[in-house]
Enzyme design. Structure first.
Site, PDB file in Angstrom:
ATOM      1  N   LYS A   1       0.939  -1.068   0.150  1.00 17.54           N
ATOM      2  CA  LYS A   1      -0.035  -0.069  -0.040  1.00 17.54           C
ATOM      3  C   LYS A   1       0.913   1.062  -0.122  1.00 17.54           C
ATOM      4  O   LYS A   1       1.557   1.685   0.857  1.00 17.54           O
ATOM      5  CB  LYS A   1      -0.889   0.018   1.405  1.00 17.54           C
ATOM      6  CG  LYS A   1      -1.941   0.969   1.233  1.00 17.54           C
ATOM      7  CD  LYS A   1      -2.926   1.222   2.205  1.00 17.54           C
ATOM      8  CE  LYS A   1      -4.002   2.057   1.915  1.00 17.54           C
ATOM      9  NZ  LYS A   1      -3.847   3.470   1.573  1.00 17.54           N
TER      10      LYS A   1
ATOM     11  N   ARG B   1      -2.932   9.634  -5.431  1.00 16.03           N
ATOM     12  CA  ARG B   1      -3.640   8.539  -6.379  1.00 16.03           C
ATOM     13  C   ARG B   1      -3.758   9.332  -7.678  1.00 16.03           C
ATOM     14  O   ARG B   1      -4.241  10.442  -7.506  1.00 16.03           O
ATOM     15  CB  ARG B   1      -4.773   8.088  -5.791  1.00 16.03           C
ATOM     16  CG  ARG B   1      -5.629   7.244  -6.761  1.00 16.03           C
ATOM     17  CD  ARG B   1      -6.683   6.368  -6.142  1.00 16.03           C
ATOM     18  NE  ARG B   1      -7.042   5.605  -6.976  1.00 16.03           N
ATOM     19  CZ  ARG B   1      -8.232   4.503  -6.505  1.00 16.03           C
ATOM     20  NH1 ARG B   1      -8.634   4.651  -5.216  1.00 16.03           N
ATOM     21  NH2 ARG B   1      -8.497   3.760  -7.360  1.00 16.03           N
TER      22      ARG B   1
ATOM     23  N   ARG C   1      -8.020  12.044  -7.193  1.00 19.96           N
ATOM     24  CA  ARG C   1      -9.023  11.232  -6.544  1.00 19.96           C
ATOM     25  C   ARG C   1     -10.397  11.889  -6.500  1.00 19.96           C
ATOM     26  O   ARG C   1     -11.392  11.392  -6.636  1.00 19.96           O
ATOM     27  CB  ARG C   1      -8.584  10.743  -4.996  1.00 19.96           C
ATOM     28  CG  ARG C   1      -9.367   9.787  -4.238  1.00 19.96           C
ATOM     29  CD  ARG C   1      -9.030   9.753  -3.126  1.00 19.96           C
ATOM     30  NE  ARG C   1      -9.914   8.873  -2.460  1.00 19.96           N
ATOM     31  CZ  ARG C   1      -9.688   7.579  -1.835  1.00 19.96           C
ATOM     32  NH1 ARG C   1      -8.841   7.206  -1.648  1.00 19.96           N
ATOM     33  NH2 ARG C   1     -10.831   7.022  -1.147  1.00 19.96           N
TER      34      ARG C   1
ATOM     35  N   GLU D   1      -0.291   5.312  -7.860  1.00 17.63           N
ATOM     36  CA  GLU D   1       0.211   6.303  -6.770  1.00 17.63           C
ATOM     37  C   GLU D   1       1.631   6.931  -7.231  1.00 17.63           C
ATOM     38  O   GLU D   1       2.709   6.242  -7.725  1.00 17.63           O
ATOM     39  CB  GLU D   1       0.586   5.711  -5.548  1.00 17.63           C
ATOM     40  CG  GLU D   1      -0.470   4.848  -4.913  1.00 17.63           C
ATOM     41  CD  GLU D   1      -1.564   5.837  -3.943  1.00 17.63           C
ATOM     42  OE1 GLU D   1      -0.940   6.521  -3.129  1.00 17.63           O
ATOM     43  OE2 GLU D   1      -2.812   6.011  -4.262  1.00 17.63           O
TER      44      GLU D   1
ATOM     45  N   ARG E   1     -16.772   1.012  -3.097  1.00 15.79           N
ATOM     46  CA  ARG E   1     -15.959   0.589  -1.870  1.00 15.79           C
ATOM     47  C   ARG E   1     -16.403  -1.049  -1.595  1.00 15.79           C
ATOM     48  O   ARG E   1     -17.522  -1.225  -1.280  1.00 15.79           O
ATOM     49  CB  ARG E   1     -16.109   1.374  -0.779  1.00 15.79           C
ATOM     50  CG  ARG E   1     -15.107   1.095   0.464  1.00 15.79           C
ATOM     51  CD  ARG E   1     -15.135   1.737   1.577  1.00 15.79           C
ATOM     52  NE  ARG E   1     -14.817   3.455   1.341  1.00 15.79           N
ATOM     53  CZ  ARG E   1     -13.607   3.942   1.424  1.00 15.79           C
ATOM     54  NH1 ARG E   1     -12.761   2.982   1.414  1.00 15.79           N
ATOM     55  NH2 ARG E   1     -13.676   5.075   1.067  1.00 15.79           N
TER      56      ARG E   1
HETATM   57  P1  AMP Z   1      -7.600   4.844   1.756  1.00 13.97           P
HETATM   58  O1  AMP Z   1      -7.297   6.112   1.317  1.00 13.97           O
HETATM   59  O2  AMP Z   1      -7.011   4.549   3.242  1.00 13.97           O
HETATM   60  O3  AMP Z   1      -8.702   4.052   1.868  1.00 13.97           O
HETATM   61  O4  AMP Z   1      -6.819   3.574   1.034  1.00 13.97           O
HETATM   62  C1  AMP Z   1      -7.061   3.379  -0.587  1.00 13.97           C
HETATM   63  C2  AMP Z   1      -6.183   4.242  -1.363  1.00 13.97           C
HETATM   64  O5  AMP Z   1      -4.804   3.436  -1.198  1.00 13.97           O
HETATM   65  C3  AMP Z   1      -6.447   4.084  -2.623  1.00 13.97           C
HETATM   66  O6  AMP Z   1      -7.147   5.186  -3.100  1.00 13.97           O
HETATM   67  C4  AMP Z   1      -4.905   4.369  -3.305  1.00 13.97           C
HETATM   68  O7  AMP Z   1      -4.777   5.930  -3.331  1.00 13.97           O
HETATM   69  C5  AMP Z   1      -3.966   3.895  -2.111  1.00 13.97           C
HETATM   70  N1  AMP Z   1      -3.066   2.784  -2.734  1.00 13.97           N
HETATM   71  C6  AMP Z   1      -1.822   2.566  -2.570  1.00 13.97           C
HETATM   72  N2  AMP Z   1      -1.392   1.301  -2.728  1.00 13.97           N
HETATM   73  C7  AMP Z   1      -2.307   0.921  -3.427  1.00 13.97           C
HETATM   74  C8  AMP Z   1      -2.389  -0.489  -4.296  1.00 13.97           C
HETATM   75  N3  AMP Z   1      -1.468  -1.473  -4.511  1.00 13.97           N
HETATM   76  N4  AMP Z   1      -3.726  -0.543  -4.935  1.00 13.97           N
HETATM   77  C9  AMP Z   1      -4.678   0.280  -4.754  1.00 13.97           C
HETATM   78  N5  AMP Z   1      -4.644   1.494  -3.940  1.00 13.97           N
HETATM   79  C10 AMP Z   1      -3.355   1.537  -3.511  1.00 13.97           C
END
Ligand code: AMP
Length: 581
Positions: free
Chosen positions: A245, A250, A270, A299, A416
């Site tokens: 991650k 993004r 995003r 990213e 989601r």
């Molecule tokens: P969150 O913002 O905590 O909901 O986490 C989701 C976000 O993680 C996504 O919107 C991406 O911006 C980010 N992200 C980072 N690495 C990845 C990955 N390998 N696959 C998909 N999303 C990722």
């Protein structure tokens, strides 16, 4: 339709607090419009001229509006300054005028005039814009003028989001919300609410069949669910893929060839803003690509050449400062780690399972032959032991966690779900994940902080079902003195005089200053608890609250409706109870 009629409809919606009634009023309104008017009104009700990725650009300063109001109200600029201080809203100031309009302008004419106002630029444009706007406002009635001014000042908020509009479109067509999933599917593919409105009014639901992925128009990004342990993930989806991650910025990349044969690269954030001008070096990286069209996602991360590692989000966003982009490109080169492909040369891959998508992504990015582009590492994890080991290896390298992905998961725009599951570091606290909250107001504070005029923030989360914001915490820690000063300035730009209709707050928590729900801040807390005063998730009290909330940062790449939802908080609450330390 006459613009004055639209203005009356706006004021009716503004005075309505029931979500259902707002939705019905919108449905009624759209049913009365021509397809072209529907397109325009779909933007205007959200306070925009066009979808976010095309932007609205009046650049009309408050100083200019003082002159406009003075001329309309026949008073001095100093008197206007007093009025705006009292009312707090330019629309309210202007709509108290008493002039009579002699003609009735229709919606399309007003819209065309507003486009002309946006186009005024160059030397002398300050005065030219003022004269142009005064003339436009005098040709409509004062109530209409108030709404036009709010649109120009970019602070029209009628108290609902695009999601309520999708319900309204369904209601307009068939008197219930049952068509929403179909409409939402189209909107997720082509994030242009005006286009959807126009098609529906012209041809009903069947007109949406013409909607498909389009290079240059952002696809609403897929999002991840979260679970607390590797066992939970394997129990939920079975053997899966895992990727790091990355804690970056993004970007959705759209690449095509324009009419003159030049390659055009667009980057969307995003929250669907066009960020293309900010990443010239990343755009360059796609120049050798052998494909005409490509849409992929990844990213953007600042890369530290010295020790060969990626830097976290905070370092990456410094890059967002519009100026000095080139300087940053040298000091802190950016890299783009791509994790998904959605479209290539006429073929949409969003319904293709990930195990087939990923090799296509590798092939496409490999063909760019650029050291700035990378493909996210992906490993197969057949057991929770393997997933846990991969997770530990990644956090050992300083990453915030991993993404587990269903092997046969399709890409679901705007959704989601458990096709992607994030697994983040858990420390000793019950809740180590951060929460994206929305600022709803602030309190003046006491003691030393009183000097700043701000001492605590009231924040909330988004209730998707009710399309409104509900409170979850009062935050007084995590900001340094200079950050409080900056936060007050940011909040004051979004200050509103009354509680917005889409904000639910218990009376005992009313802030000293209400803030329109637009600013997203990341908060860390120790635990989610039940609360007798916060409204998050509370049709009946208790709602949910954050224990020991601390401010971490502002998330300018997220819209308020992308903040953590009440529904996610409920899940986190349930998960947190199960984790034993
Ligand atoms: P969150 O913002 O905590 O909901 O986490 C989701 C976000 O993680 C996504 O919107 C991406 O911006 C980010 N992200 C980072 N690495 C990845 C990955 N390998 N696959 C998909 N999303 C990722």
């Amino acid at each position: 339709m006459h613009f004055s009629y639209l203005a009356h409809r706006f004021s009716l919606i503004e005075r309505t607090s029931s979500r259902l009634e707002i939705m019905q009023l919108l449905a009624e309104l759209f049913a009365m419009l021509s397809p072209l008017e529907a397109r325009i009104v779909a933007y205007l009700v959200l306070g925009q001229m066009r979808p976010p990725f095309l932007g609205t650009a009046f650049n009309f300063a408050a100083k200019g509006m003082e002159y406009v109001a003075a001329r309309l109200l026949h008073c001095s600029v100093a008197e206007v300054a007093v009025l705006i201080e009292q009312k707090g809203d330019w629309g309210d100031v202007v709509s108290q005028g008493t002039w009579q309009s002699t003609i009735e302008l229709d919606i399309a004419t007003v819209y065309a005039e507003l486009e002309r106002l946006e186009d005024i630029s160059g030397s002398g444009s300050f005065d030219a814009k003022i004269s142009f706007l005064v003339q436009l406002l005098r040709s409509v009635d004062p109530l209409s003028a108030g709404y036009i001014v709010r649109i120009v000042m970019q602070n029209l908020r009628l108290g609902f989001s695009d999601m309520t509009m999708l319900d309204a479109f369904s209601w307009m067509l068939q008197g219930d919300k049952k068509a929403k999933p179909l409409i939402e599917r189209a909107y997720n593919l082509v994030a242009d609410i005006g286009r959807i409105a126009q098609l529906l009014v012209a041809g009903g639901l069947s007109a949406l069949k013409s909607i498909s992925v389009e290079v240059g128009v952002p696809i609403r990004p897929a999002a991840a669910e979260r679970l607390m342990t590797a066992e939970d993930i394997i129990a939920k989806v079975g053997p899966c893929f895992a990727q790091p991650k990355y804690d970056g910025f993004r970007l959705q990349v759209h690449s095509c060839i324009d009419e003159s044969g030049n390659r055009v690269i667009k980057f969307f954030s995003r929250n669907l803003l066009d960020m293309s001008s900010m990443f010239p070096d990343l755009a360059q990286a796609f120049s050798c690509m052998p494909y005409r069209e490509l849409i992929c996602e990844g990213e953007a991360l600042a890369y530290d050449e010295a020790n060969g590692s990626y830097l976290p989000f905070q370092e990456t966003v410094k890059r967002k400062r519009k100026h000095q982009v080139d300087m940053f490109a040298q000091d802190m080169p950016l890299r783009l780690v791509l994790f998904d492909i959605l479209y290539r040369d006429g073929i949409s891959y969003i319904d293709t399972p990930l195990d087939e998508r990923y090799p296509i992504l590798q092939e496409s990015i490999g063909a760019c032959q650029s050291s700035v582009l990378d493909v996210a590492e992906q490993v197969v994890c057949d057991s929770s032991f393997e997933l846990e080991s991969y997770f530990l290896a990644n956090i050992g390298q300083g990453l915030e966690g991993i993404m587990a992905k269903r092997k046969n998961g399709i890409y679901q725009p705007g959704k989601r779900n458990f096709n992607w599951i994030k697994l983040k570091r858990i420390e000793r606290g019950l809740l180590d994940d951060t929460i994206d909250t929305v600022v709803l107001g602030y309190y003046f504070g006491q003691g030393r902080r009183a000097a700043f005029g701000i001492g605590a923030l009231l924040v909330g989360v988004y209730n998707k079902e009710r399309d409104c914001f509900e409170t979850i915490a009062k935050i007084g820690t995590g900001l340094k003195d200079h950050e409080w000063v900056a936060m007050k300035k940011t909040c004051d730009e979004e200050k509103v005089m009354q509680q917005p209709t889409d904000v639910t707050v218990a009376e005992g928590l009313f802030p000293d200053v209400w803030v329109a729900p637009r600013i997203v801040i990341v908060v860390r807390a120790d635990e989610i608890t039940r609360s007798p005063i916060h409204t998050a998730g509370a049709t009946k009290f208790p709602g949910f609250a954050l224990r020991f909330p601390r401010f971490l940062s502002i998330r300018s790449d997220k819209s308020a409706v992308d903040a953590t939802t009440v529904q996610e908080i409920q899940e986190l609450f349930a998960q947190q109870k199960r984790v034993v330390f």
